[in-house]
Design an enzyme around this catalytic site. Structure first.
Site, PDB file in Angstrom:
ATOM      1  N   ILE A 526       0.465  -1.030   0.404  1.00  0.00           N
ATOM      2  CA  ILE A 526       0.083  -0.231  -0.044  1.00  0.00           C
ATOM      3  C   ILE A 526       0.971   1.457  -0.038  1.00  0.00           C
ATOM      4  CG2 ILE A 526      -2.832  -0.714   0.969  1.00  0.00           C
ATOM      5  CD1 ILE A 526      -1.569   0.233   3.858  1.00  0.00           C
ATOM      6  N   GLY A 527       1.810   1.263   0.498  1.00  0.00           N
ATOM      7  CA  GLY A 527       3.010   1.757   0.422  1.00  0.00           C
ATOM      8  C   GLY A 527       3.907   1.856   0.036  1.00  0.00           C
ATOM      9  N   VAL A 534       5.290  -0.732   2.563  1.00  0.00           N
ATOM     10  CA  VAL A 534       4.840  -0.688   3.711  1.00  0.00           C
ATOM     11  C   VAL A 534       3.450  -1.622   2.913  1.00  0.00           C
ATOM     12  CG1 VAL A 534       3.103   0.370   4.891  1.00  0.00           C
ATOM     13  CG2 VAL A 534       4.821   1.679   4.784  1.00  0.00           C
ATOM     14  N   ASP A 644       8.104  16.009   7.425  1.00  0.00           N
ATOM     15  CA  ASP A 644       7.800  15.824   5.785  1.00  0.00           C
ATOM     16  C   ASP A 644       6.104  15.786   6.354  1.00  0.00           C
ATOM     17  OD1 ASP A 644       7.786  15.498   2.857  1.00  0.00           O
ATOM     18  OD2 ASP A 644       8.370  13.004   3.466  1.00  0.00           O
TER      19      ASP A 644
END
Ligand SMILES: *[C@@H]1O[C@H](CO)[C@@H](O)[C@H](O)[C@H]1NC(C)=O
Ligand SMILES: *[C@@H]1O[C@H](CO)[C@@H](O)[C@H](O)[C@H]1NC(C)=O
Ligand SMILES: *[C@@H]1O[C@H](CO)[C@@H](O)[C@H](O)[C@H]1NC(C)=O
Ligand SMILES: *[C@@H]1O[C@H](CO)[C@@H](O)[C@H](O)[C@H]1NC(C)=O
Ligand SMILES: *[C@@H]1O[C@H](CO)[C@@H](O)[C@H](O)[C@H]1NC(C)=O
Ligand SMILES: *[C@@H]1O[C@H](CO)[C@@H](O)[C@H](O)[C@H]1NC(C)=O
Ligand SMILES: *[C@@H]1O[C@H](CO)[C@@H](O)[C@H](O)[C@H]1NC(C)=O
Length: 849
Positions: A526-527, A534, A644
């Site tokens: 998912i990332g 991830v 960030d």
């Protein structure tokens, strides 16, 4: 180490409109003061604020061993060319300045220094003293070392000189042996004596200290609970007043308040307007609405000062909330001694809107570790006041000359890490440019129009100390993507997670993780980040989690992994994504987080087929994220700068509660005992604080900038960088500010929101979002202010027209949030980085974001 970093007052920008003051308060003045651009040619030069600076030559006693010079390089952080780009050089003590002045009048003397190369002279070889009126103001002073330690381009010092009986005022600038001296600007302004009353001398029962014969140096000047006040908004004395937020200690920071508009501040003979402007007295900070919370904490400010001097602490008060005696009664502590108890402002002055100030003198001894000045307020519970609360409106700290007629302290010591990192950065820059023929991008990023596809890392060293609440990048260099800090171990030892951390979050076996992710199935990704992938996964037979697996080929060190676990397992907050556990087995380093069912905020804003979020829900998400960031900035012992902040790092759970994620892949340096660590940092284009590049200074205000971009992204539902748009529109942050100035913001709002936002709410929202994007970090609001204003916007949306209702509700929401932080802190402080600076680095691949 990094002593006195918060003497930021010294770096004030200075604009002076002294003529206004002269007309009002000093009718028989024979001169109007001097504003001199040293080393400038005959003509008066105008600075960025339109103020005229005259040449200095005619005030020199001779022309021996002195010369005019021009700086070789213009630092981008200089606020104005005049007076910094020219200098007067002194090679010996045979020449000094002589100024005819009004007798029996105090004067401000402001000195401006820009350490640069003049006529080929290295600024690091310059040491000098400044003596005025027989008092040593600076001794063995190095502008270059001071500027380096404070990571500032230039330095301003303000002194309040005692009256000269008759004749001239001499200012002598003397180089140390074998060295040279320089000065860029001199301001000498007559002023009324604002130090006529003696100060209460603490530590001596009932003793008063006369100030009239003392020369003072301004160390801090704060508009407590209020905003920055530039010299032209001061009440005639051309002072600069700063926000008090950076000096607050802990997370029990109270709430700010403002007097009702119909309340006029009534100055008097004992407190005339020159003491402090209306804005100081009509804003303040109180402890918050909860008596229980207030009874258990001190509202505390901490200041770094030079040891072995006596300081005058001037506290300004003006009541505008309660109006009877014994409604608000509090104790004042200075350096842990009772300075005043009880303090009841109404009892002192008789009513609202009547200002009063109190001067206290305290000696700061030279025993090690004593270089701090603490100011604390606490309700006087024994008096059983109606409210358990306290109030402060303004605060000034002045250093007094000592018995040797001296005001000079030592040069601050730039941290060793800074020096090391500079060397490292230097060699890196060298090897990079050999390999690649020149640097990448910096300029474009600062302008906000960078190409998103570049992968950039910034190597920084950062020192973040919560007490001072000012993180600083001490050095930075732009390199390309694959660089990594050399200080991190690469070998993978056995299980090294501290027992403490292991006790705080769960330990998973690799087989549990593999089972939960179907052996890291690609379909579950998912990332993707610089650290690895991830995955969506399950544990305990069904609980959804997000699993972050360090790419075995990534060099994210074991230290980072450990530190992330140790930090994150203790940083718990409703608006931060929480860490459930970790797995450290078979060479894998895996972190297990809460699963966020609704994904990222970004995917609900644009380039999506998800339905647009209604405005109120967007506001609530922004408030949640602001709370999470505010907690990071103030909740732990040390300030944690996210670095960030962006819409893909704001995640949404199944109930649409916003959670800040990726808050620091932290990395500890080689020496945990020291307050500094070298790390690598990256941010994301479009969100990067331009000041971060210009000034090489990272503070929590960099997060505030990024969050401001997030707010506009939420309002406008467009990418923060969109290269397909006309040039001025490419960067959302830049474009929003342009539209704000032109008053055309309504044109860029998400069409789905048009006509669906209450105008008062929209005004408040865009106002605070715009302030987040101000050029100078110091002008930007704190995360706490941002949060409060968002709460206020939300209330305005819900109670249109009900300003006061909305304000009260916003106060309550804000106070509830800060009270939970205060309650948390007791727990968190015990273990989170109790002996370590919280230094966070972010290693994120910027590709395609
Ligand atoms: C300033 O210096 C001159 C000599 O250059 C001396 O006569 C005068 O007294 C000095 N003024 C003060 C106030 O010390
Ligand atoms: C100012 O207005 C408020 C209501 O808005 C009122 O409660 C208060 O008494 C007024 N204060 C003064 C000093 O007139
Ligand atoms: C005041 O007390 C605190 C602990 O209660 C201590 O950490 C601090 O150093 C003291 N400050 C001064 C200036 O003595
Ligand atoms: C507040 O500060 C004073 C002086 O440093 C100290 O004696 C007192 O214990 C503190 N109170 C609280 C609740 O921290
Ligand atoms: C402290 O200041 C006094 C002057 O007030 C000076 O004589 C003394 O040498 C100073 N002590 C130290 C350790 O610098
Ligand atoms: C500062 O200097 C004056 C003389 O100008 C002296 O009277 C005073 O005592 C000095 N201040 C201190 C704190 O020693
Ligand atoms: C002058 O300052 C430098 C740097 O702070 C220090 O190393 C040096 O010892 C000082 N010299 C004197 C004479 O105090």
């Amino acid at each position: 180490m990094m002593k006195s970093i918060s003497k930021t007052l010294l770096f004030a920008l200075c604009y002076c409109f002294f003529t206004h003051f002269l007309a009002k308060s000093n009718p028989d003045s024979t001169h109007k003061g001097y504003i001199l651009s040293c080393g400038a040619s005959e003509d008066a030069a105008t600075d960025a604020d339109g103020r005229k600076w005259g040449p200095d030559a005619k005030f020199l006693t001779s022309s021996r061993d002195t010369e005019a010079a021009t700086a070789q390089y213009q630092d981008p952080s200089l606020p104005t060319v005049v007076p910094y780009m020219t200098a007067r050089i002194f090679k010996s003590s045979s020449t000094s300045y002589k100024f005819p002045v009004t007798p029996n009048t105090r004067h401000w003397l402001r000195l401006y220094f820009y350490p640069s190369t003049y006529n080929g002279l290295d600024p690091f070889t310059s040491y000098f003293s400044v003596v005025a009126n027989g008092v040593t103001l600076l001794h063995n002073f190095s502008g270059a070392i001071t500027a380096k330690a404070f990571t500032q381009g230039y330095i301003i010092r303000e002194f309040c000189l005692t009256p000269v009986g008759s004749g001239d005022l001499n200012v002598t600038i003397t180089p140390a042996k074998g060295s040279y001296a320089y000065v860029n600007g001199i301001e000498l302004v007559p002023m009324p004596d604002i130090f006529q009353k003696p100060a209460i001398f603490l530590g001596f029962s009932d003793q008063y200290l006369e100030l009239t014969s003392c020369t003072l140096q301004t160390m801090f000047r704060l508009n407590v609970g209020g905003q920055f006040i530039p010299p032209n908004k001061d009440s005639g004395l051309t002072r600069t007043w700063y926000d008090d937020f950076p000096y607050l200690f802990g997370s029990g920071i109270g709430v700010t308040s403002r007097a009702d508009k119909n309340l006029s501040i009534q100055y008097s003979k004992s407190v005339p307007e020159v003491i402090a402007p209306v804005d100081v007295y009509s804003t303040g900070r109180t402890m918050g609405p909860s008596a229980r919370v207030n009874a258990n904490y001190n509202l505390t400010w901490i200041f770094q000062v030079d040891a072995n001097f006596t300081y005058v602490v001037r506290l300004h008060f003006c009541e505008y909330e309660v109006n009877k005696i014994n409604e608000r009664v509090f104790d004042i502590y200075i350096n842990n001694q009772t300075a005043q108890s009880p303090s009841d402002i109404i009892a002192w002055v008789g009513g609202q809107g009547r200002p009063i100030y109190k001067d206290f003198a305290a000696y700061v001894s030279d025993s090690p570790g004593d270089e701090e000045m603490w100011v604390q307020l606490h309700p006087t519970v024994s008096m059983k006041p109606k409210h358990l609360n306290a109030l402060l409106n303004g605060l000034e700290i002045f250093k007094m000359n000592d018995s040797n007629m001296n005001l000079a302290g030592p040069n601050p010591v730039p941290s060793q890490m800074l020096t090391d990192a500079e060397a490292e950065a230097e060699s890196k820059r060298f090897s990079e440019s050999e390999a690649r023929n020149g640097p990448l991008i910096a300029g474009g990023v600062a302008g906000g129009v960078a190409s998103c596809a570049l992968v950039v890392a910034i190597v920084v060293v950062v020192v973040v100390k919560k007490k001072k609440k000012t993180g600083k990048i001490l050095s930075s260099v732009i390199t390309n993507g694959s660089s990594h800090s050399s200080s991190t171990g690469k070998t993978f030892p056995g299980s090294q997670i501290s027992n403490l951390a292991a006790g705080l979050c769960r330990h998973f076996s690799l087989s549990e993780i593999k089972h939960g992710t179907k052996n890291f199935d690609e379909s579950r990704v998912i990332g993707v980040g610089g650290f690895g992938n991830v995955y969506r996964g399950t544990i305990d037979g069904g609980t959804k989690v997000a699993i972050k697996r360090s790419n075995p080929s990534s060099e994210q060190g074991v230290h980072e992994f450990q530190t992330e676990i140790e930090m994150l397992s203790k940083l718990r907050h409703r608006h931060l994504v929480s860490l459930i556990g970790f797995c450290e087995e078979g060479g894998e380093m895996i972190l297990v987080y809460d699963y966020m069912a609704n994904g990222t905020l970004r995917e609900h804003l644009y380039k999506t087929n998800k339905p647009p979020l209604p405005w109120k829900q967007r506001l609530e998400i922004c408030i949640g994220a602001a709370r999470g960031l505010h907690y990071l900035h103030t909740g732990a012992r040390h300030t944690i700068i996210h670095r960030d902040v962006k819409t893909t790092n704001i995640l949404l759970d199944e109930k649409w509660v916003a959670k800040v994620s990726d808050f620091g892949l932290s990395k500890t340096g080689p020496n945990l005992e020291q307050d500094h660590v070298s790390t690598m940092v990256k941010g994301s284009f479009g969100y990067l604080d331009p000041e971060y590049f210009r000034r090489q200074q990272l503070t929590e205000k960099s997060d505030v900038y990024s969050f401001g971009v997030v707010l506009f992204e939420v309002l406008c539902a467009r990418p923060v960088l969109d290269a397909s748009l006309p040039k001025e529109q490419v960067s959302l942050g830049d474009y929003a500010r342009i539209c704000e100035r032109k008053g055309t913001l309504h044109e860029i709002i998400d069409p789905h929101l048009k006509g669906r936002i209450n105008p008062e709410c929209l005004r408040k929202f865009t106002e605070i979002a715009g302030k987040c994007l101000l050029d100078h970090g110091t002008d930007r609001p704190s995360m706490g202010d941002v949060l409060w204003n968002l709460e206020f916007s939300l209330q305005l949306e819900e109670h249109p027209g009900g300003m006061l209702v909305a304000e009260n509700k916003a106060n309550n929401a804000y106070a509830t949030h800060t009270a939970t932080i205060a309650a948390d802190e007791a727990i968190v402080n015990d273990d989170v980085d109790s002996n370590r600076s919280a230094v966070f680095s972010q290693l994120v691949d910027l590709k395609g974001r």
